[in-house]
Design an enzyme around this catalytic site. Sequence first.
Site, PDB file in Angstrom:
ATOM      1  N   HIS A 150    -102.400 -13.070  -8.602  1.00  0.00           N
ATOM      2  CA  HIS A 150    -101.463 -14.049  -9.170  1.00  0.00           C
ATOM      3  C   HIS A 150    -102.142 -14.935 -10.211  1.00  0.00           C
ATOM      4  O   HIS A 150    -101.475 -15.505 -11.081  1.00  0.00           O
ATOM      5  CB  HIS A 150    -100.875 -14.911  -8.060  1.00  0.00           C
ATOM      6  CG  HIS A 150     -99.802 -15.852  -8.536  1.00  0.00           C
ATOM      7  ND1 HIS A 150     -98.519 -15.434  -8.803  1.00  0.00           N
ATOM      8  CD2 HIS A 150     -99.825 -17.179  -8.804  1.00  0.00           C
ATOM      9  CE1 HIS A 150     -97.793 -16.454  -9.205  1.00  0.00           C
ATOM     10  NE2 HIS A 150     -98.564 -17.536  -9.223  1.00  0.00           N
ATOM     11  N   HIS A 184     -89.094 -19.660 -14.593  1.00  0.00           N
ATOM     12  CA  HIS A 184     -89.012 -20.853 -13.759  1.00  0.00           C
ATOM     13  C   HIS A 184     -87.635 -21.495 -13.880  1.00  0.00           C
ATOM     14  O   HIS A 184     -87.076 -21.588 -14.975  1.00  0.00           O
ATOM     15  CB  HIS A 184     -90.063 -21.878 -14.190  1.00  0.00           C
ATOM     16  CG  HIS A 184     -91.461 -21.490 -13.830  1.00  0.00           C
ATOM     17  ND1 HIS A 184     -92.561 -21.813 -14.596  1.00  0.00           N
ATOM     18  CD2 HIS A 184     -91.945 -20.778 -12.775  1.00  0.00           C
ATOM     19  CE1 HIS A 184     -93.651 -21.335 -14.033  1.00  0.00           C
ATOM     20  NE2 HIS A 184     -93.307 -20.705 -12.929  1.00  0.00           N
ATOM     21  N   TYR A 227     -98.958 -25.617 -16.438  1.00  0.00           N
ATOM     22  CA  TYR A 227     -99.734 -24.771 -17.335  1.00  0.00           C
ATOM     23  C   TYR A 227    -100.051 -25.438 -18.669  1.00  0.00           C
ATOM     24  O   TYR A 227    -100.775 -24.866 -19.486  1.00  0.00           O
ATOM     25  CB  TYR A 227     -98.977 -23.460 -17.578  1.00  0.00           C
ATOM     26  CG  TYR A 227     -98.712 -22.732 -16.284  1.00  0.00           C
ATOM     27  CD1 TYR A 227     -99.729 -22.056 -15.633  1.00  0.00           C
ATOM     28  CD2 TYR A 227     -97.459 -22.757 -15.689  1.00  0.00           C
ATOM     29  CE1 TYR A 227     -99.514 -21.410 -14.427  1.00  0.00           C
ATOM     30  CE2 TYR A 227     -97.224 -22.108 -14.492  1.00  0.00           C
ATOM     31  CZ  TYR A 227     -98.253 -21.445 -13.869  1.00  0.00           C
ATOM     32  OH  TYR A 227     -98.024 -20.814 -12.671  1.00  0.00           O
TER      33      TYR A 227
END
Length: 399
Positions: free
Chosen positions: A324, A350, A359
């Site tokens: 991941h 998302h 991020y």
Amino acid sequence: MAHISYRVSGRGPDGKLVARKFSVTEKGKARAHAFADGLVDVRTVYAVRYRVDGREHIRVFRQRKSANDYLVQVEADKLRGVLVDPRRAKITVTEYAKNWLAGRHDLAESTKDLYSWLLDRHILPTFGASSLGAISPSAVRTWRARIAKDHATTAAKAYRLLREILNTAVADENIVRNPCQVKGGGAENAPERPVATFAEVEALTDAMPDSQRVAVLLAAWCQLRLAEVLGLRRRDVDPLKGVVTVRTTRTKTMAGKMVDKDPKSDAGRRTVAVPPNVLPNLLDHLERHVGADPEALVLERGYSSLRTAWDNARRAVGVSYHFHDLRHAGLTWSAATGASTAELMRRAGHASPHAALRYQHATEDRDHVLAKALAELAQKAPVVEIGSARTKARGPYAD
């Protein structure tokens, strides 16, 4: 209305046990004392009587003060509309939890498997034999802390499940208040994962078997989740437009069964542009390793084979990344290009901006680029002498 009554018992002159009830009034007290005078081994208790849903309930206390306190609580609960039938709270956690899970037809099969595992492994061994009304906040706090000592993430998941079950028990009027009162008890405070560099991802790709290298590329450069990579089929790849479409995910249940299902949210159903540096590799993989059937899986060897290949690859490269983490790295790279939160949300699938914001932080590679850009700015900037006549005359902010 709730009320208290005496219950006086003892042995009479003939040695037999006798008992009588009296009202809590001056007259009742006098009669109780007169009755007790002729007895030995006298015992007095106080019974609080009240009705819920037309049924009478009795709670007995040794002390008058305890009975009075309980009476006040009952009357307050009545006024607040939260008085519940005590018999409902006597249902065991095992019985209630099993029925609760059986009735959750909205849950995905993998989620049900996880909940069953959490119940059998962590919740029921501690609380299963207890009644719903017997669980205290302190007991929940101690139980969660014990699990969190070695398994913080599991403790958070188990706590959230227990809290959700007992929230339903409150709604069903089995209990008045949820004993899950640990602040932040359901939060998973996982440490920040490291961001793989471009060179590391390239090395990991090269270390994978030829038929599975595309999995690393899709995870890192297209930011697909593991279940999305496994669920990808030939029909989901459009060579002309250079995009992949996420329609199905493929996950492994706790029992080891592979399950195909829809993405968790509408945001998860998305079309992602494949970077030009990756598209030729993807098309070559389709040509050499994927069947002609539109339903053929892009990764035909499946979950177990991929996990084994990935573990071997990261050992060969000398890194400890999870699969991941490739997606994490790719989204961080995307943020470093200047992608907006909305763009990151769309690419990552998302449903809320909260996850995408994680991020938008700098990477070491990007930091070097910024440092080089700053140096170039410094070389191009005109040099103005500090304290020059013009500056002194007009001030530092003059045009």
